[in-house]
Scaffold this active site. Structure first.
Site, PDB file in Angstrom:
ATOM      1  N   HIS A  31      32.554  66.291  40.950  1.00 16.98           N
ATOM      2  CA  HIS A  31      33.351  65.617  39.922  1.00 16.98           C
ATOM      3  C   HIS A  31      33.130  64.113  39.850  1.00 16.98           C
ATOM      4  CE1 HIS A  31      35.593  69.373  40.812  1.00 16.98           C
ATOM      5  NE2 HIS A  31      35.845  69.362  39.513  1.00 16.98           N
ATOM      6  N   SER A  75      49.570  39.370  54.784  1.00 16.03           N
ATOM      7  CA  SER A  75      50.909  39.186  54.248  1.00 16.03           C
ATOM      8  C   SER A  75      50.888  38.996  52.731  1.00 16.03           C
ATOM      9  CB  SER A  75      51.591  38.007  54.960  1.00 16.03           C
ATOM     10  OG  SER A  75      52.955  37.940  54.627  1.00 16.03           O
ATOM     11  N   ASP A 123      56.821  44.472  62.934  1.00  9.80           N
ATOM     12  CA  ASP A 123      56.903  43.476  61.865  1.00  9.80           C
ATOM     13  C   ASP A 123      58.356  43.164  61.524  1.00  9.80           C
ATOM     14  OD1 ASP A 123      56.639  42.053  59.352  1.00  9.80           O
ATOM     15  OD2 ASP A 123      54.595  42.833  59.290  1.00  9.80           O
TER      16      ASP A 123
END
Length: 558
Positions: free
Chosen positions: A507, A355, A430
């Protein structure tokens, strides 16, 4: 008399832990002249039992403390009422001050009676002797004996100082007493000249924002810092500490942050076990009403990891108030303690947050780029949308300004500064970090955290087509629907891995990557879905449901 005075002024003793013989021979040192004999085995395995005088005096002082706390929080309303009734005149205030003085004298007398009760108790006298010896000489033996007691943490000696690491002494790059570095929000009105007149115009708004943040705002954002809530949770916190110390062989420590706040921590060492994950340290960052005693530390503990838990400033044994600067200062000294005192390399440290703990977790990831990984459970990208959700629409401008200036929890911005592996855990039911209703899974701010991270790391993949595919996948309400979307786009995971590894070999590993620049639309969709699935896992639960150990997984990396 000296011992009696120490008993009067000494801390409250809560519990005497069971004697722990594990690894005693390995950790013991030759006894120093200031060391105190250990308590007999008959005194262990129970809460500290005060005598009647101490017990009743403690009850009176605790009741007075609760009344003082209630008076403090209700003082603005009481002041307004007394003013309207005309009770704030000098003729009324003087007698009231006499009553208040008499009450303070009576409470001081009660404290003295409590001290006498402690003085007559052999257990407390032995405890205060060990505490005084430890303050004089913090030898390993004295600290080991003191660790057998649970008492008011304000009297615990400091175990680690923020300036203790030798690399920080005289360093310009480290934190100062003003605090560690934070990312500052951009000005709300760009291009406006910062003249004296404009400053004067902004002053009323700035004062209002300051007052809101330091009164209502901070307590709404971090209810765990409210004294009355901590008082109600005290028995649960004591039980949680006893479990960590007696069953998990946890070691408590006090850390001094650069702002002067004292941070309460608990360390459980699993490096001596046969489980390989014990070599990894998981630093746990709790939620806005979470404490390490009963918080998310249980998940990595059950999974077999070494764990370091800590409490926010103003929570339980930690001092201060939980503003973003103080939070970051606390996290900094916790990480330094893990590296320089506990002996973990940054590559062996995982940050796990639940949270609102995502703020300190992402700050640590940004500030310590060599740490192994970050796991964010039920977290969000930015505080402003969640603050607007619970406040009236007419307060929108005030709320936005207050959050940006004083409570700026910019998790996504900080997370994008981290180059290492990241895993997000999204709660599908949630009710806290959704901006509409729990059933609307697309309003979960964890989605925005994922999208911002992927858009920063893989901007050529997360174009309009890739973004649309990921949003469809995020909108899935079940595992079956997720798999259906994944298979609809015929995601070839082996191909995705080979493309990413080829780019990394050519890269380098630093983000952002330009992979996907010359790729077909279908290729970008496949890669976007593959990356989304690797960075976010769903957990079918509400916000406060503890994460099971089997769902605690290390993030994916190439």
């Amino acid at each position: 008399m000296a011992k009696l005075l120490s008993c009067v002024l000494g801390p409250r003793l809560y519990k005497i832990y069971r004697e722990r013989d594990t690894d005693r021979a390995a950790t013991s040192v030759p006894e120093t002249p200031t060391a105190v004999p250990a308590a007999s085995s008959s005194s262990w395995d129970s809460y500290y039992q005060p005598r009647a005088l101490e017990k009743h005096a403690d009850s009176i002082l605790a009741l007075a403390s609760v009344f003082w706390s209630i008076s403090y929080y209700s003082s603005p309303f009481a002041f307004f009422y007394l003013y309207r009734k005309g009770y704030l005149s000098l003729s009324k205030v003087v007698p009231f001050s006499h009553y208040a003085g008499t009450l303070l004298v009576l409470l001081a007398g009660v404290a003295c009676l409590r001290g006498i009760g402690r003085w007559t108790n052999p257990q407390y006298r032995q405890f205060i002797t060990i505490l005084e010896a430890t303050h004089r000489n913090q030898s390993a033996e004295n600290k080991r004996q003191l660790a057998n007691y649970n008492f008011d943490f304000r009297s615990w000696p400091v175990d680690f100082h923020w300036e203790e690491p030798s690399s920080r002494k005289g360093s310009r790059g480290g934190p100062s007493r003003r605090g560690v570095a934070l990312l500052r929000p951009e000005p709300l009105h760009r291009g406006t000249a910062d003249t004296f007149l404009n400053r004067v115009k902004k002053l009323p708004c700035q004062i209002t924002s300051y007052l809101v943040a330091h009164t209502l705002g901070r307590r709404m954002l971090y209810p765990g810092s409210v004294y009355l809530l901590q008082k109600a949770l005290m028995p649960v916190l004591l039980q949680g500490q006893a479990r960590l110390v007696e069953e998990c062989n946890g070691r408590r420590a006090k850390l001094l942050a650069c702002d002067g706040n004292e941070i309460d921590t608990m360390f459980v060492d699993r490096r001596g076990t046969a489980e390989p994950q014990g070599q990894k340290l998981v630093i746990c960052c709790e939620g806005n009403a979470g404490f390490y005693e009963v918080g998310c530390v249980s998940t990595p503990l059950e999974a077999g990891y070494s764990v370091l838990g800590w409490n926010h400033p103003g929570f339980a044994g930690s001092t201060g108030v939980p503003f973003p600067q103080n939070e970051a200062n606390a996290m900094d000294v916790v990480v330094q303690f893990a590296i320089h005192r506990l002996g973990f390399q940054p590559q062996d440290i995982v940050i796990y947050a639940w949270s609102i703990g995502g703020f300190t977790a992402t700050w640590a990831a940004m500030s310590y780029p060599d740490i192994s990984a970050v796991i964010l459970d039920a977290s969000f990208d930015d505080l402003v949308p969640l603050a607007l959700k619970v406040m009236p629409d007419s307060w929108r401008a005030l709320v936005t300004r207050t959050v940006r200036q004083h409570l700026n929890l910019n998790n996504a911005e900080q997370l994008c500064r981290f180059q290492g592996p990241v895993l997000l855990v999204r709660r599908t039911k949630d009710e806290i970090i959704t901006t509409t209703v729990p059933e609307d899974i697309m309003s979960n701010r964890g989605n925005d955290l994922l999208l911002k991270l992927l858009q920063f790391r893989y901007p050529r993949v997360m174009t309009e087509e890739g973004l649309r595919a990921v949003r469809q996948w995020l909108e899935a309400s079940s595992q079956l629907e997720e798999a259906s979307i994944y298979s609809r786009w015929e995601v070839d995971e082996d191909w995705c891995v080979s493309v990413l590894r080829s780019y990394q070999a050519e890269h380098g590993p630093d983000f952002p990557w330009s992979v996907g620049e010359d790729m077909s639309v279908d290729g970008r969709r496949q890669l976007a879905l593959f990356l989304a699935r690797k960075h976010l896992h769903n957990f079918e639960a509400t916000h406060c449901t503890p994460l099971p150990a089997q769902h605690f997984q290390m993030p994916w990396c190439l």
